[in-house]
Design an enzyme around this catalytic site. Structure first.
Site, PDB file in Angstrom:
ATOM      1  N   ARG A 128       0.918  -8.698  -6.594  1.00  0.00           N
ATOM      2  CA  ARG A 128      -0.512  -8.943  -6.410  1.00  0.00           C
ATOM      3  C   ARG A 128      -1.293  -7.631  -6.424  1.00  0.00           C
ATOM      4  O   ARG A 128      -0.878  -6.633  -5.836  1.00  0.00           O
ATOM      5  CB  ARG A 128      -0.777  -9.659  -5.076  1.00  0.00           C
ATOM      6  CG  ARG A 128      -2.280  -9.872  -4.842  1.00  0.00           C
ATOM      7  CD  ARG A 128      -2.629 -10.390  -3.456  1.00  0.00           C
ATOM      8  NE  ARG A 128      -4.067 -10.362  -3.280  1.00  0.00           N
ATOM      9  CZ  ARG A 128      -4.752  -9.317  -2.800  1.00  0.00           C
ATOM     10  NH1 ARG A 128      -4.110  -8.219  -2.425  1.00  0.00           N
ATOM     11  NH2 ARG A 128      -6.069  -9.364  -2.697  1.00  0.00           N
ATOM     12  N   ARG A 180       0.833  -1.211   0.000  1.00  0.00           N
ATOM     13  CA  ARG A 180       0.000   0.000   0.000  1.00  0.00           C
ATOM     14  C   ARG A 180       0.868   1.261   0.000  1.00  0.00           C
ATOM     15  O   ARG A 180       2.084   1.215  -0.092  1.00  0.00           O
ATOM     16  CB  ARG A 180      -0.993  -0.017   1.162  1.00  0.00           C
ATOM     17  CG  ARG A 180      -1.914  -1.233   1.148  1.00  0.00           C
ATOM     18  CD  ARG A 180      -2.950  -1.208   2.260  1.00  0.00           C
ATOM     19  NE  ARG A 180      -3.817  -2.380   2.172  1.00  0.00           N
ATOM     20  CZ  ARG A 180      -4.762  -2.686   3.047  1.00  0.00           C
ATOM     21  NH1 ARG A 180      -4.963  -1.899   4.097  1.00  0.00           N
ATOM     22  NH2 ARG A 180      -5.499  -3.753   2.891  1.00  0.00           N
ATOM     23  N   ASN A 185       2.436  -5.579  -2.861  1.00  0.00           N
ATOM     24  CA  ASN A 185       1.033  -5.959  -2.688  1.00  0.00           C
ATOM     25  C   ASN A 185       0.178  -4.703  -2.586  1.00  0.00           C
ATOM     26  O   ASN A 185       0.482  -3.807  -1.783  1.00  0.00           O
ATOM     27  CB  ASN A 185       0.869  -6.789  -1.403  1.00  0.00           C
ATOM     28  CG  ASN A 185      -0.587  -7.105  -1.098  1.00  0.00           C
ATOM     29  OD1 ASN A 185      -1.216  -7.877  -1.799  1.00  0.00           O
ATOM     30  ND2 ASN A 185      -1.125  -6.488  -0.060  1.00  0.00           N
ATOM     31  N   GLU A 186      -0.859  -4.618  -3.438  1.00  0.00           N
ATOM     32  CA  GLU A 186      -1.797  -3.481  -3.368  1.00  0.00           C
ATOM     33  C   GLU A 186      -1.041  -2.159  -3.347  1.00  0.00           C
ATOM     34  O   GLU A 186      -1.384  -1.231  -2.600  1.00  0.00           O
ATOM     35  CB  GLU A 186      -2.698  -3.618  -2.145  1.00  0.00           C
ATOM     36  CG  GLU A 186      -3.524  -4.891  -2.138  1.00  0.00           C
ATOM     37  CD  GLU A 186      -4.321  -5.096  -0.849  1.00  0.00           C
ATOM     38  OE1 GLU A 186      -4.130  -4.315   0.102  1.00  0.00           O
ATOM     39  OE2 GLU A 186      -5.123  -6.039  -0.795  1.00  0.00           O
ATOM     40  N   ILE A 187      -0.017  -2.039  -4.162  1.00  0.00           N
ATOM     41  CA  ILE A 187       0.948  -0.940  -4.015  1.00  0.00           C
ATOM     42  C   ILE A 187       0.355   0.432  -4.323  1.00  0.00           C
ATOM     43  O   ILE A 187       0.865   1.442  -3.846  1.00  0.00           O
ATOM     44  CB  ILE A 187       2.194  -1.198  -4.878  1.00  0.00           C
ATOM     45  CG1 ILE A 187       1.830  -1.308  -6.352  1.00  0.00           C
ATOM     46  CG2 ILE A 187       2.917  -2.458  -4.408  1.00  0.00           C
ATOM     47  CD1 ILE A 187       3.035  -1.464  -7.270  1.00  0.00           C
TER      48      ILE A 187
END
Length: 877
Positions: free
Chosen positions: A524, A448, A484-486
């Site tokens: 992802r 994130r 992930n979910e960057i």
């Protein structure tokens, strides 16, 4: 007797004798030479002509001649600068070597003897003016406040101080090795700053040689996990960023010139052969005055030396050695995690200056485009889960024994694939996965927060380089995940701009392939960059955050053509231990809210995460359906359930256990939930049966209402017995829903119901499970009282149980509100563990909640209350 043997037996006997003589005499190197091959061939020809006596005479004559000839030969040492095939005779005679005693490489654990000072002071002297607490590492100051009932957790600094009695002798270096410090560290020796590190989750070294004094030294480390948006992971990540020296600390003693940054590559691997390349750096070589060389040997899993390489060293940069191909390598896989061992020595004038030993493995893997995953030439379905690095009562400061226990528990379940979410983890995890055979998706902690500025970019790229360099030699790692979910919840203005995100993601992807061409990159839930990495996972949460679980197969099929290498990371949902319902939400997303009503009324549920009941049996159904799909889709590469163990999070204060993500197959202390046994029925190897559910022992329903009772098992057949009456055997059918066909419809008797499930393999009973259920045909009334009881536990503690009852004393099975426990007097409640029996505030599960108490001398008063029930009390003498 020899004359009675057929020619094939005699040929094998001569071949064996021939090899043994060559090995013992130092001639095995000739096996591949022009001289030796014709000799061996000639013997075999003679043998096939059954000229046995002549064959044996000529055999020994040739061997004797070779021995004499070799004694007259000389060998040019320059010819050994590159690798040659390895046999025992080729290895340098260990007894001829000398080892300089003062440079023997050692590694000493420094976990004990620390004092912790909880202060933001900036110098060791200032820190030590405050009160300190004796501490043993690993340690985190968020051990208890992460999952206490108060908002937030400590994001600040702390100090660790200890005495260090060591002296650097002439010709050696003293180096501190920190396995990890979260998230920034400064290291002081005798009041002087000597090193540090920015970024958690990876290790770092600090050379303290030149700052040591004779006798005692003072080692002090300042660690902080304070908010820093220039450092990944983002503060908006759905997990705690624990502060402290959360992993082991070591003192290494090495020679003044020593080996470092060992990288073992396996560029070409097949079932027939494998090549090996070694890269090594020398530190302190500029002070080295003699000639130097490297000797390297590869030892097979069975202990045989199979290859070697030597080379002269002329500089302190990176030196590369390439080994001859190994034939028929023992490949690494989840079922056979074979590891070879590299022995590397730095030599000078036949003296060992430094040496390293490193285990590694050979394996090769590919994806069929838009299809399955293959390991070592055969399809392998990746059966995965996720892990966060924390445990009840420890936070992130877990000892190696607990790290290993997690991996052993996964292996027992049948897991062959693990995503490390969302950061590199303790060295013990990689070692356990190497040894036990679990494939890893190792993830950069870009979780994130979007992309930051120059400082953020520099930190992120450096941390990726450190992660790959430190974990390079682990055969279990197949994927370097870049995040992930960057894009989500950017910490910087414009931080989610796809153009800038893609530019930097490309930088990271190139770095990963530059450092490690042999592994695949992954990410992802960043759709704009799906084609920039090798492997992609979309976000699919069928039956939880969106949709219904019966749509899982069509959702997979819809994503299949989009991504050539498609793995599905994260699926599942939350379950509160002990919460069950006779009317769970169906796979079509509907529920009957009241089975006691005359008219059945189905209600649609749009978002189970928000509107569902978090019952164990809904999650059992969801996972059972997902497995029925994934285990039978012949094109599917695999997936990873989220997550193996419940874990703490600052973003979920209103969960059934506040500040806990409850999507685990086991609770935060590692105790299996019902869902664990669903996976074991598909993946586990040890025979078992499990009647659903051992946390559902009080049930009710209308007289004459049939119930479905599932048994989860990996046995061929299962028999179910109800109150000593057999309900028959059923055959397990892979992929059949529910419970692979091991499901019975039955009528409960009012009162006691005893069940036995018996598992059969090859017609023989091999295991059984027992369950007793109390059943009533009477529906409970409205909640009236919280009734407190207690019972002793095997560990010497006392379990306090709070049960919500109606006016007639019936348990109110659908009561789910919070209950708050308190204690006055002797003893202590075990709280802030984030488990079903060690949490002070917790939602009831089927009208029940419990907490564990350590007894004390004297009277104890326990209170349980909530907003509607003003207090119930229990006195314990």
């Amino acid at each position: 007797m020899l004359k009675d043997m057929d020619s094939g037996c005699v040929e094998a006997l001569i071949a064996t004798a021939f090899d043994l003589i060559l090995q013992r005499s130092g001639l095995s190197i000739l096996i591949n030479t022009v001289l030796c091959k014709p000799v061996y061939f000639y013997l075999c020809v003679l043998l096939t002509q059954n000229k046995f006596i002549v064959c044996m005479q000529k055999f020994f004559y040739v061997v004797f001649s070779l021995l004499i000839g070799l004694s007259l030969c000389t060998c040019d040492p320059a010819q050994k600068s590159q690798g040659v095939g390895e046999s025992e005779n080729q290895r340098v005679n260990e007894s001829d070597r000398q080892t300089v005693s003062s440079t023997t490489r050692t590694k000493r654990n420094l976990n004990a003897g620390w004092t912790y000072y909880e202060t933001i002071a900036t110098t060791p002297a200032a820190a030590m003016e405050t009160a300190g607490t004796p501490t043993t590492l690993p340690h985190t100051w968020n051990q208890w406040d992460a999952v206490d009932m108060l908002p937030g957790y400590r994001r600040s600094a702390g100090w660790y101080v200890r005495d260090l009695s060591t002296t650097a002798a002439s010709g050696e270096r003293k180096i501190l090795y920190f396995e990890g410090a979260n998230t920034k560290a400064e290291v002081f020796l005798n009041g002087k700053k000597v090193g540090g590190h920015i970024g958690g989750y990876v290790g770092f070294d600090v050379d303290i040689t030149d700052n040591l004094t004779s006798g005692n030294n003072q080692l002090a480390v300042r660690v902080t996990n304070e908010y820093d948006r220039d450092l990944i992971p983002s503060q908006k990540s759905d997990f705690f960023i624990y502060g402290g020296l959360t992993r082991d600390v070591w003192l290494k003693t090495v020679p003044a010139t020593y080996l470092t940054d060992l990288r073992i590559s396996t560029p070409e691997v097949s079932a027939a052969s494998a090549t090996t390349k070694l890269e090594i750096s020398l530190t302190g070589f500029d002070q080295f005055t003699g000639s130097a060389g490297l000797e390297a040997e590869i030892q097979s899993p069975s202990g045989e030396f199979v290859s070697q390489a030597t080379i002269q060293v002329t500089s302190g940069g990176t030196t590369t050695l390439e080994f001859p191909a190994i034939t028929n390598p023992q490949l690494w896989s989840p079922d056979a995690p074979n590891r070879y061992k590299l022995h590397l020595r730095l030599m000078s004038d036949n003296i060992v200056i430094d040496e390293l030993t490193q285990k590694f493995g050979y394996r090769f893997y590919t994806f069929t485009p838009n299809g399955p995953f293959h390991l070592n030439g055969a399809r392998l379905l990746l059966r995965g889960t996720h892990r966060h690095e924390e445990h009840a009562g420890y936070g992130a400061a877990m000892p190696d024994s607990l790290h290993r226990r997690d991996i052993e528990q996964m292996k027992d379940l049948g897991v062959n694939f693990l995503r490390l979410g969302h950061y590199p983890q303790d060295p013990a995890i990689y070692e356990a996965c190497d040894e036990l055979g679990i494939i890893l998706w190792d993830e950069l902690p870009w979780c994130r927060g979007g992309k930051g500025g120059d400082a953020w970019e520099a930190n992120t790229e450096r941390l990726l380089r450190e992660q790959i360099t430190q974990n390079y030699n682990h055969p279990s790692i197949f994927f370097w995940s870049l995040g992930n979910e960057i894009y989500w919840l950017p910490d910087f203005e414009g931080g989610d701009d796809p153009k800038e995100m893609n530019r930097f993601l490309t930088v990271l992807n190139n770095v990963a392939h530059e450092l490690d061409p042999g592994r695949l990159t992954a990410i992802r839930k960043y759709y704009d960059g799906a084609d920039l990495v090798d492997v992609f996972s979309p976000s699919i949460w069928s039956g939880w955050y969106a949709g219904v679980y019966k749509n899982y197969q069509q959702t997979l099929e819809a994503n299949r053509p989009k991504y050539p290498r498609f793995l599905h990371m994260e699926y599942g949902g939350s379950s509160h231990v002990g919460r069950h319902t006779e009317t769970p939400i169906t796979g079509d997303g509907v529920v009957n809210p009241d089975e006691w009503a005359e008219a059945v009324s189905q209600v649609d549920v749009a978002n189970v995460a928000k509107s569902g009941d978090w019952s164990e049996n809904y999650i059992v159904d969801l996972f059972d359906w997902h497995l029925s799909v994934s285990e039978t889709a012949d094109w599917f590469a695999g997936n990873a359930q989220w997550a193996f163990k419940d874990f703490g999070t600052p973003l979920r204060p209103e969960n059934a256990i506040p500040y806990l993500n409850q999507k685990g197959l086991v609770d935060r202390a590692g105790k299996p939930k019902d869902a664990y046994y669903v996976y074991k029925s598909y993946w586990g190897k040890e025979p078992f049966t499990y009647i659903e559910s051992h946390t559902w022992k009080e049930r009710s329903g209308p007289d004459g209402k049939k119930r479905e009772l599932n048994v989860f098992s990996n046995c061929d057949e299962v028999e179910l017995v109800h109150n000593e009456n057999s309900l028959g055997r059923k055959t397990r059918e892979l992929g059949k829903y529910p419970a692979q066909g091991l499901s019975w419809e039955l009528l409960f008797e009012e009162g006691r119901n005893d069940f036995v499930s018996r598992g059969y393999k090859d017609g023989k009973m091999v295991t059984e499970d027992k369950l007793t259920v109390a059943y009533t045909y009477t529906n409970h009334g409205v909640a009236k009282d919280i009734v407190l009881t207690h019972r002793p536990l095997d560990n010497g503690n006392i379990l306090i149980v709070a049960t919500m009852r109606d006016k007639d004393g019936l348990r109110v099975l659908d009561y789910e509100d919070y209950v708050y426990f308190d204690l006055n007097g002797a003893g202590e409640l075990l709280i802030n563990y984030g488990t079903p029996t060690r949490s002070q505030i917790i939602q009831m599960a089927n009208g029940r909640a419990a907490i564990e108490m350590v007894p004390g001398e004297g009277k104890t008063v326990i209170e349980a209350r909530n907003q509607d029930f003003k207090g119930s009390y229990l006195e314990i003498e």
